[in-house]
Design an enzyme around this catalytic site. Structure first.
Site, mmCIF file in Angstrom:
data_model
loop_
_atom_site.group_PDB
_atom_site.id
_atom_site.type_symbol
_atom_site.label_atom_id
_atom_site.label_comp_id
_atom_site.label_asym_id
_atom_site.label_seq_id
_atom_site.Cartn_x
_atom_site.Cartn_y
_atom_site.Cartn_z
ATOM 1 N N THR A 1 -28.623 18.527 -7.557
ATOM 2 C CA THR A 1 -27.261 19.050 -7.687
ATOM 3 C C THR A 1 -27.160 19.871 -8.972
ATOM 4 O OG1 THR A 1 -26.299 17.253 -6.417
ATOM 5 C CG2 THR A 1 -24.825 18.390 -7.954
ATOM 6 N N ASN B 1 -31.114 19.838 4.999
ATOM 7 C CA ASN B 1 -31.056 18.381 4.917
ATOM 8 C C ASN B 1 -30.503 17.715 6.173
ATOM 9 O OD1 ASN B 1 -28.949 19.943 3.599
ATOM 10 N ND2 ASN B 1 -27.853 18.018 3.390
ATOM 11 N N GLN C 1 -35.446 18.984 0.096
ATOM 12 C CA GLN C 1 -35.959 18.266 1.261
ATOM 13 C C GLN C 1 -37.369 18.710 1.631
ATOM 14 O OE1 GLN C 1 -34.415 15.783 2.917
ATOM 15 N NE2 GLN C 1 -32.415 15.895 1.938
ATOM 16 N N SER D 1 -35.692 17.236 -6.407
ATOM 17 C CA SER D 1 -35.032 15.989 -6.788
ATOM 18 C C SER D 1 -35.991 14.815 -6.639
ATOM 19 C CB SER D 1 -33.817 15.783 -5.877
ATOM 20 O OG SER D 1 -33.221 14.540 -6.136
ATOM 21 N N HIS E 1 -35.376 11.464 -6.074
ATOM 22 C CA HIS E 1 -35.146 10.340 -5.145
ATOM 23 C C HIS E 1 -35.402 10.664 -3.682
ATOM 24 C CE1 HIS E 1 -30.944 11.143 -3.558
ATOM 25 N NE2 HIS E 1 -31.023 12.045 -4.527
ATOM 26 N N THR F 1 -30.668 13.977 -24.799
ATOM 27 C CA THR F 1 -31.870 13.128 -24.885
ATOM 28 C C THR F 1 -32.480 12.950 -23.503
ATOM 29 O OG1 THR F 1 -30.922 12.003 -26.775
ATOM 30 C CG2 THR F 1 -32.734 10.869 -25.651
ATOM 31 N N CYS G 1 -23.872 13.080 1.761
ATOM 32 C CA CYS G 1 -22.857 13.537 0.821
ATOM 33 C C CYS G 1 -21.533 13.779 1.532
ATOM 34 C CB CYS G 1 -23.305 14.825 0.160
ATOM 35 S SG CYS G 1 -25.047 14.816 -0.223
HETATM 36 N N1 PMP Z 1 -29.925 19.827 -1.912
HETATM 37 C C1 PMP Z 1 -30.262 19.215 -0.765
HETATM 38 C C2 PMP Z 1 -30.817 20.027 0.359
HETATM 39 C C3 PMP Z 1 -30.100 17.834 -0.635
HETATM 40 O O1 PMP Z 1 -30.445 17.230 0.499
HETATM 41 C C4 PMP Z 1 -29.558 17.104 -1.725
HETATM 42 C C5 PMP Z 1 -29.330 15.613 -1.623
HETATM 43 N N2 PMP Z 1 -28.547 15.208 -0.538
HETATM 44 C C6 PMP Z 1 -29.232 17.790 -2.893
HETATM 45 C C7 PMP Z 1 -29.419 19.154 -2.941
HETATM 46 C C8 PMP Z 1 -28.690 17.070 -4.094
HETATM 47 O O2 PMP Z 1 -29.702 16.313 -4.694
HETATM 48 P P1 PMP Z 1 -29.397 15.204 -5.792
HETATM 49 O O3 PMP Z 1 -29.045 13.973 -5.016
HETATM 50 O O4 PMP Z 1 -30.686 15.045 -6.521
HETATM 51 O O5 PMP Z 1 -28.318 15.688 -6.653
#
Ligand code: PMP
Length: 392
Positions: free
Chosen positions: A72, A151, A179, A199, A201, A237, A325
């Site tokens: 994000t 996504n 993704q 990202s 996670h 930091t 989201c």
């Molecule tokens: N871009 C895409 C295509 C995603 O799938 C996501 C997460 N749903 C994000 C951006 C945002 O990633 P983050 O959770 O690391 O902020």
């Protein structure tokens, strides 16, 4: 109850290999990388190693990797930072209608700040039409931001063709590869990509950490002020443990890409074939071939996706409607709408995102429960329709 997790596009579990790398930084090696003493120097070394790992995974130089709090932030920064840095050259940005909200909302903000944004259509499979992109690039275009893979429906864009056009036209190309990393081969230098968001996670790494690759050939304005971290462009930091985890996660994901994607793809194809065989009025959303190996987005006629998701949850099966989201809101998926999917099928869409840990047994169980649930929901829907008919 044994739970089955099929929502890996929303997030993934932390891998034990990644956790093992993070543990020392979370315990004994806790220094601030900006401190000049040995604790600080140790922490800085951890970050240097992680930066090299990310750079190797993405195919760029270490100095081109900036750590952030996730995709994000990377997307917010890439779009606002590049557009501002090149304001003297023009004020036009091109993106697509199917981007993640972190791209779309940033573009809307840029419009409020006086930039002009074109939101490209996609075809019914979710692909951007290259001729449309060419059509809209003008003398004032400074940035094209198009996601590598979607996504929700998993459609993989023709990234190389897009990168080539951007280069030819002298426009900067950013891609949200959140993704795509670990699922498809991406070498930013070879492909000529100027900026890319990732990202942790989504790659069996930790949450709250990500990176933005920015080519040395372009400039970007700072995102956070007040410190020399990340070459003075992203102050604060450093999240050392998160960064170490991200570095390891990228290393593993890119190392194992071939084996993992082959395994996951064959499970995905088995899943789709079983569902299409056993449930009538099943529609696969997205591209049939150019799609992420782990993505299965299906619409079931006469079924509400959210009701189906809730019913599967009672069996311990975790899936999603739309993106994580936007779930929780009743708004229709902007991605499926942009693809021109009929409204009732948009309502009926469910995303199953599997992983290298998914087993055939799990898929068989999910398909069995899916058959039962869809039948139940269709029966309820037919009853409701006939009740409405009687009342009229
Ligand atoms: N871009 C895409 C295509 C995603 O799938 C996501 C997460 N749903 C994000 C951006 C945002 O990633 P983050 O959770 O690391 O902020």
């Amino acid at each position: 109850m044994n739970r089955i997790y099929m929502d890996n596009a929303a997030t993934t579990p932390l891998s034990s290999e990644v956790l093992a790398e993070m543990m020392p930084v979370l315990t004994t090696d806790f220094g601030n990388p900006n401190s000049l003493h040995s604790f600080g120097r140790d922490a800085k070394q951890y970050i240097d190693i992680a930066r090299s790992r990310v750079a190797r995974g993405l195919g760029c130089d270490d100095e081109e990797v900036y750590f952030t709090s996730g995709a994000t932030e990377s997307n917010n920064w890439a779009i606002s930072g590049i557009a501002r840095a090149y304001r003297h050259k023009g004020n036009h940005i091109i993106t697509t209608k199917i981007e993640h909200p972190s791209v779309l909302e940033t573009c809307r903000k840029m419009e409020r700040d006086g930039y002009r944004v074109t939101y490209l259509d996609v075809d019914e499979t979710g692909l951007v039409r290259i001729d449309q992109l060419l059509h809209y690039i003008g003398a004032d275009t400074i940035l094209v931001s198009i996601m590598a893979a979607n996504n929700e429906v998993g459609t993989i864009q023709n990234l190389q063709a897009i990168a080539n056009i951007a280069k030819e036209k002298g426009v900067i190309f950013h891609t949200d590869a959140t993704q795509a990393v670990g699922a498809i081969n991406l070498n930013v230098h070879e492909m000529g990509i100027d900026a890319m968001s990732i990202s942790g996670h989504k790659l069996n790494g930790p949450k709250g950490v990500g990176a933005l690759y920015v080519s040395n050939r372009i400039i970007i304005t700072p995102f956070m002020n007040g410190g020399e971290q990340e070459y003075g462009l992203r102050a604060g930091t450093s999240n050392v443990a998160g960064i170490v985890g991200l570095g390891k996660a990228v290393e593993i994901a890119t190392r194992d890409i071939l084996a993992n994607s082959k395994k996951v793809r064959s499970l995905r194809d088995y899943f789709i074939a079983e569902v299409e065989k056993k449930i009538e009025m099943t529609y696969l959303n997205g591209h049939s071939i150019q799609r992420l190996p782990n993505n299965i987005n299906l619409s079931f006629g006469m079924v509400d996706g959210e009701s189906l998701m809730c019913m599967l949850d009672t069996y311990g099966i975790a899936v999603s409607t739309g993106s994580a989201c936007s779930s929780g809101s009743t708004e229709a998926s902007h991605v499926l709408v942009a693809m021109g999917i009929p409204a009732d099928l948009v309502q009926g869409a469910v995303r199953f995102s599997i992983s290298k840990s998914t087993t055939k047994e799990e898929i068989d169980f999910v398909v069995e429960k899916l058959v039962e649930s869809v039948a139940k929901l269709r029966k309820i829907s037919a009853m409701q329709k006939s009740q409405v008919g009687k009342g009229e």
